[in-house]
Design an enzyme around this catalytic site. Structure first.
Site, short mmCIF file in Angstrom:
data_model
loop_
_atom_site.label_atom_id
_atom_site.label_comp_id
_atom_site.label_asym_id
_atom_site.label_seq_id
_atom_site.Cartn_x
_atom_site.Cartn_y
_atom_site.Cartn_z
N GLY A 1 0.62 5.86 0.38
CA GLY A 1 -0.13 7.08 0.61
C GLY A 1 0.76 8.27 0.38
N LYS B 1 7.63 -0.01 6.19
CA LYS B 1 7.04 1.28 5.82
C LYS B 1 8.17 2.26 5.56
CE LYS B 1 3.18 3.10 7.08
NZ LYS B 1 2.03 3.73 7.78
N GLY C 1 0.84 -1.19 0.00
CA GLY C 1 0.00 0.00 0.00
C GLY C 1 0.87 1.23 0.00
N ASP D 1 -2.89 9.43 15.47
CA ASP D 1 -3.30 9.38 14.06
C ASP D 1 -4.19 8.15 13.81
OD1 ASP D 1 -3.44 10.36 11.47
OD2 ASP D 1 -1.63 9.34 10.80
#
Length: 304
Positions: free
Chosen positions: A27, A47, A25, A141
């Protein structure tokens, strides 16, 4: 270390010692890779943060310090951080790889969730927050894309306050000034104030509302600035169509979590969890008792 973008995946082979396999994924602030750790011979999720050239060294050091604190969290509903490192000004995190999908992806597929399923997932999230807050860690978050739903259907929370800090640092601002993502931020966080456990409680209320309604309570499609202004200056209201489907008990719990004034919210994540748990499993009425227990069960049946 090779840290090219996903479109150059063919030439991207390693992040630190981790061998990249495929993109899980991405972003605005990061790319998540499925990778292999040759030292421990296991799959991991890596990440990779996006930072502009010449990111603030002090901010990166503060981020590493925070990552070390988060790595000490241990709970079945928290995705553990195995490692955090910075190489050539490129920060990255190494997580346990959790097969499943994010809550954001689940909602994109299914829209609304049945109240019982939504509350069960939120109970898992609040379990995780209770442990984190006891350790002095505030997520800052919490949102559907930071909640994994594993193959057993349990929610697991990730990214405790780490990615949001490095995102702020990459913009050249104080990473402790703001925290969160527009649309999921508490009023105090939106206003640049101090964050606390109450910040996570408000965000959890937003996530629960989104699971039940199928769309964010604070839309950001038109303007993130408008979303921040709305949360900072207005008391959020549940949509009429959602309120009509909720019984009084569940609606009251959600309204409390979404109070603009932190003092009016649940004092801590455990109390928020306890109230949802009582809704999920109401007390059994004594034989011959035709009072509130039976009416509560009837209301629950109507809701489902």
């Amino acid at each position: 270390m090779s840290v090219l973008s996903p479109k150059h995946a063919a030439s991207t082979t390693t992040i630190g010692r981790f061998e990249t396999r495929r993109v899980l994924g991405q972003g605005a602030q990061s790319v998540v890779w499925l990778a292999f750790d040759p030292r421990l011979e296991r799959e991991v999720a890596v990440k990779l943060m996006r930072t502009r050239h010449g990111a603030d060294t002090d901010a990166l050091e503060r981020w590493l310090s925070e990552a070390r604190s988060v790595s000490r969290l241990a709970h079945p509903y928290i995705v553990p951080v195995f490692e955090a490192d910075v190489q050539d000004q490129q920060p990255y995190l190494v997580f346990e790889y959790v097969p499943g999908q994010t809550l954001a992806a689940l909602l994109a597929q299914r829209g609304t969730l049945p109240p019982s399923e939504a509350v069960d997932l939120m109970l898992d999230v609040l379990d995780a927050l209770t442990v984190a807050h006891a350790a002095g860690v505030v997520h800052r978050d919490l949102k559907p894309s930071n909640i994994m739903v594993d193959t057993a259907g349990r929610a697991r929370v990730m990214d405790f306050g780490i990615a949001s800090q490095i995102g702020a640092a990459s913009l050249g601002s104080d990473p402790y000034r703001t925290a969160g993502t527009p649309g999921y931020m508490s009023p105090e966080a939106s206003g640049g104030g101090d964050v606390s456990a109450g910040t996570d409680i408000f965000s959890a209320g937003l996530v629960l509302a989104e699971m039940l309604s199928g769309k964010p309570l604070v839309p950001t499609s038109s303007s993130s600035h408008r979303a921040i202004y709305q949360v900072t200056h207005e008391q959020l209201e549940l949509p009429d169509e959602l309120k009509a489907r909720l019984d009084d008990s569940l609606r009251a719990v959600m309204v409390r979590a979404l109070a603009r004034d932190p003092a009016l919210r649940h004092p801590d994540a455990q109390i928020f969890r306890d109230e949802l748990s009582r809704w999920r499993t109401p007390p059994v009425a004594a034989p011959g008792d035709s009072g509130s227990g039976s009416s509560g069960a009837a209301a629950r049946g109507t809701l489902e």
